[in-house]
Write a protein that holds these residues in place. Structure first.
Motif, PDB file in Angstrom:
ATOM      1  N   SER A  10       0.902  -1.162   0.000  1.00  0.00           N
ATOM      2  CA  SER A  10       0.000   0.000   0.000  1.00  0.00           C
ATOM      3  C   SER A  10       0.930   1.198   0.000  1.00  0.00           C
ATOM      4  CB  SER A  10      -0.877   0.002   1.252  1.00  0.00           C
ATOM      5  OG  SER A  10      -0.065   0.107   2.389  1.00  0.00           O
ATOM      6  N   GLY A  11       0.396   2.353  -0.355  1.00  0.00           N
ATOM      7  CA  GLY A  11       1.270   3.530  -0.397  1.00  0.00           C
ATOM      8  C   GLY A  11       1.276   4.150  -1.765  1.00  0.00           C
ATOM      9  N   LEU A  13       3.039   3.959  -4.463  1.00  0.00           N
ATOM     10  CA  LEU A  13       3.282   3.279  -5.740  1.00  0.00           C
ATOM     11  C   LEU A  13       2.229   2.226  -6.054  1.00  0.00           C
ATOM     12  CD1 LEU A  13       7.168   2.754  -5.538  1.00  0.00           C
ATOM     13  CD2 LEU A  13       5.885   4.628  -6.589  1.00  0.00           C
ATOM     14  N   LEU A  49       4.433  -6.150  -0.850  1.00  0.00           N
ATOM     15  CA  LEU A  49       5.463  -5.987   0.184  1.00  0.00           C
ATOM     16  C   LEU A  49       5.674  -4.520   0.550  1.00  0.00           C
ATOM     17  CD1 LEU A  49       8.092  -8.282  -1.558  1.00  0.00           C
ATOM     18  CD2 LEU A  49       6.826  -8.865   0.514  1.00  0.00           C
ATOM     19  N   ASP A  52      10.491  -0.853   0.974  1.00  0.00           N
ATOM     20  CA  ASP A  52      11.889  -0.968   1.435  1.00  0.00           C
ATOM     21  C   ASP A  52      12.461  -2.375   1.236  1.00  0.00           C
ATOM     22  OD1 ASP A  52      11.846   1.542   3.727  1.00  0.00           O
ATOM     23  OD2 ASP A  52       9.973   0.556   3.174  1.00  0.00           O
ATOM     24  N   CYS A  91       9.420  11.864  -7.854  1.00  0.00           N
ATOM     25  CA  CYS A  91       9.687  12.701  -6.681  1.00  0.00           C
ATOM     26  C   CYS A  91      11.184  12.986  -6.657  1.00  0.00           C
ATOM     27  CB  CYS A  91       9.266  11.981  -5.406  1.00  0.00           C
ATOM     28  SG  CYS A  91      10.124  10.423  -5.120  1.00  0.00           S
ATOM     29  N   VAL A 158      10.294  14.830  -1.854  1.00  0.00           N
ATOM     30  CA  VAL A 158       9.394  15.947  -2.134  1.00  0.00           C
ATOM     31  C   VAL A 158       8.753  15.704  -3.487  1.00  0.00           C
ATOM     32  CG1 VAL A 158       9.270  18.460  -2.362  1.00  0.00           C
ATOM     33  CG2 VAL A 158      11.175  17.440  -1.118  1.00  0.00           C
ATOM     34  N   SER A 159       7.447  15.984  -3.599  1.00  0.00           N
ATOM     35  CA  SER A 159       6.924  16.080  -4.956  1.00  0.00           C
ATOM     36  C   SER A 159       6.410  17.488  -5.200  1.00  0.00           C
ATOM     37  CB  SER A 159       5.895  14.989  -5.274  1.00  0.00           C
ATOM     38  OG  SER A 159       4.968  14.872  -4.258  1.00  0.00           O
ATOM     39  N   SER A 178      13.903  10.999  -8.734  1.00  0.00           N
ATOM     40  CA  SER A 178      13.519   9.587  -8.731  1.00  0.00           C
ATOM     41  C   SER A 178      12.191   9.340  -9.431  1.00  0.00           C
ATOM     42  CB  SER A 178      13.407   9.132  -7.268  1.00  0.00           C
ATOM     43  OG  SER A 178      13.011   7.786  -7.192  1.00  0.00           O
TER      44      SER A 178
HETATM   45  P1  ATP Z   1       5.995   1.292   2.788  1.00  0.00           P
HETATM   46  O1  ATP Z   1       4.948   1.087   3.793  1.00  0.00           O
HETATM   47  O2  ATP Z   1       5.807   0.420   1.581  1.00  0.00           O
HETATM   48  O3  ATP Z   1       7.402   1.233   3.328  1.00  0.00           O
HETATM   49  P2  ATP Z   1       6.531   4.125   2.519  1.00  0.00           P
HETATM   50  O4  ATP Z   1       5.793   4.911   3.514  1.00  0.00           O
HETATM   51  O5  ATP Z   1       7.987   3.868   2.715  1.00  0.00           O
HETATM   52  O6  ATP Z   1       5.759   2.768   2.233  1.00  0.00           O
HETATM   53  P3  ATP Z   1       5.440   5.791   0.378  1.00  0.00           P
HETATM   54  O7  ATP Z   1       5.290   7.093   1.081  1.00  0.00           O
HETATM   55  O8  ATP Z   1       4.215   5.028   0.011  1.00  0.00           O
HETATM   56  O9  ATP Z   1       6.487   4.820   1.096  1.00  0.00           O
HETATM   57  O10 ATP Z   1       6.284   6.082  -0.936  1.00  0.00           O
HETATM   58  C1  ATP Z   1       6.691   5.059  -1.789  1.00  0.00           C
HETATM   59  C2  ATP Z   1       7.557   5.649  -2.876  1.00  0.00           C
HETATM   60  O11 ATP Z   1       6.785   6.558  -3.647  1.00  0.00           O
HETATM   61  C3  ATP Z   1       8.758   6.455  -2.445  1.00  0.00           C
HETATM   62  O12 ATP Z   1       9.860   5.652  -2.094  1.00  0.00           O
HETATM   63  C4  ATP Z   1       9.028   7.263  -3.695  1.00  0.00           C
HETATM   64  O13 ATP Z   1       9.765   6.487  -4.620  1.00  0.00           O
HETATM   65  C5  ATP Z   1       7.649   7.524  -4.265  1.00  0.00           C
HETATM   66  N1  ATP Z   1       7.120   8.899  -4.052  1.00  0.00           N
HETATM   67  C6  ATP Z   1       6.541   9.665  -5.007  1.00  0.00           C
HETATM   68  N2  ATP Z   1       6.189  10.866  -4.522  1.00  0.00           N
HETATM   69  C7  ATP Z   1       6.538  10.899  -3.254  1.00  0.00           C
HETATM   70  C8  ATP Z   1       6.424  11.886  -2.213  1.00  0.00           C
HETATM   71  N3  ATP Z   1       5.893  13.074  -2.411  1.00  0.00           N
HETATM   72  N4  ATP Z   1       6.852  11.557  -1.002  1.00  0.00           N
HETATM   73  C9  ATP Z   1       7.350  10.341  -0.782  1.00  0.00           C
HETATM   74  N5  ATP Z   1       7.497   9.383  -1.719  1.00  0.00           N
HETATM   75  C10 ATP Z   1       7.111   9.650  -2.948  1.00  0.00           C
END
Ligand code: ATP
Ligand code: MG
Length: 284
Positions: A10-11, A13, A49, A52, A91, A158-159, A178
């Motif tokens: 979830s998140g 991507l 998954l 990370d 981002c 940052v986006s 990225s």
């Molecule tokens: P998980 O629970 O899978 O570890 P997470 O909290 O680490 O999730 P997310 O915030 O869902 O990760 O972000 C996943 C990816 O989305 C980031 O690693 C990055 O590649 C991308 N991304 C795109 N825009 C942003 C943003 N504004 N902030 C953070 N990540 C972003």
């Protein structure tokens, strides 16, 4: 035999990863709150998954391929190999400092404490610039670190910049740009490589179609030469006669980058009734 793909559970991507697979014509059911699922119409097994963990799972061949942000991939420094940039999840990892702090260049960070979830990428950046600073690794909510006195600056994803702004920070430098990428294990079997090629073929067709539009227009025959000169087309534009004599319908494909410019020029050149249609797949 199935190709195993790891995607984020979830998140940020998750949605784009699922939509991309679906646009590739891969049926996926039961994707919510599951550890894994399979497609009925493509030999693909999907693992859900934490992002990370994806580089490690792909390195260990628990998954053959994966979708992950380049930021995470570079930070984890695993042997998973990038096969395609996917054009979503864009981002940047940026340095940000409190709005009232004076910042001229990276040297303003000399001797400062910087909070980040990306110690490796930040460390490389500081080393390149010849700056000594203290890196504080924290796993989330990095943007609040200066406000609570934990750090003088942050290196965070940052986006739009909205989160930084709300926390009284200003973005001062980009460390790393990225997007999501498709990665693969380096030692896939020949059969799995073939499946990967099949998937990649579809991914590329979908990506291409998103960057292009199908366009139809009507033109008086005496203006056709000017109009055709403006249109690229996949091979060359199609011309069909209209029922009204002296007129033709012209069909072509335009790329997003030049789209508006060319539309304006087409109108000036005498094109009428211009229709623009999204393309679902594009195979060249
Ligand atoms: P998980 O629970 O899978 O570890 P997470 O909290 O680490 O999730 P997310 O915030 O869902 O990760 O972000 C996943 C990816 O989305 C980031 O690693 C990055 O590649 C991308 N991304 C795109 N825009 C942003 C943003 N504004 N902030 C953070 N990540 C972003
Ligand atoms: Mg994560």
């Amino acid at each position: 035999m199935k190709l195993k793909i790891a995607i984020q559970k979830s998140g940020r991507l998750y949605d784009d990863s699922i939509s991309m697979l679906r646009e590739c014509g891969i049926d996926l059911r039961n994707v919510k709150d599951r550890l894994k699922t399979e497609s009925d119409n493509f030999p693909l097994e999907v693992f859900f998954l934490r992002d990370d963990d994806i580089p490690q799972y792909v390195e260990d061949a628990v998954a053959d391929i994966g979708i992950v942000g380049e930021n995470v991939l570079m930070e984890k420094d695993k042997s998973a190999e990038v096969v395609e940039q996917l054009g979503f999840g864009k981002c940047r990892l940026s340095l940000a400092v409190p709005r009232n702090m004076e910042f001229t260049d990276a040297s303003s960070l000399q001797g400062k404490r910087i909070a980040t979830s990306y110690p490796r990428l930040l460390g490389q950046y500081l080393q390149q610039k010849g700056i000594q600073a203290e890196i504080h690794e924290i796993s989330g909510s990095v943007e609040i670190a200066p406000g609570i006195g934990l750090a003088d600056a942050v290196a965070d994803l940052v986006s739009s910049g909205g989160t930084l702004f709300m926390n009284g920070l200003k973005e001062v430098e980009t460390i790393f740009a990225s997007q999501a990428v498709l990665v693969r294990n380096r030692k896939l079997s020949e059969e799995k490589i073939q499946l990967l090629e099949k998937l990649l073929f579809r991914i590329r067709a979908v990506k291409k179609s998103k960057r292009n539009k199908y366009i139809l227009l009507n033109a008086p025959n005496d203006k056709l030469h000017r109009i055709l000169a403006l249109l690229p087309g996949m091979k060359s534009p199609t011309i069909l006669p209209l029922a009204e004599s002296g007129w033709s319908s012209v069909h072509s494909v335009l790329s997003e980058d030049t789209f508006w410019d060319i539309i304006e020029q087409l109108k000036d050149a005498g094109a009428q009734g211009i229709l623009v249609i999204p393309i679902e797949k594009m195979i060249i």
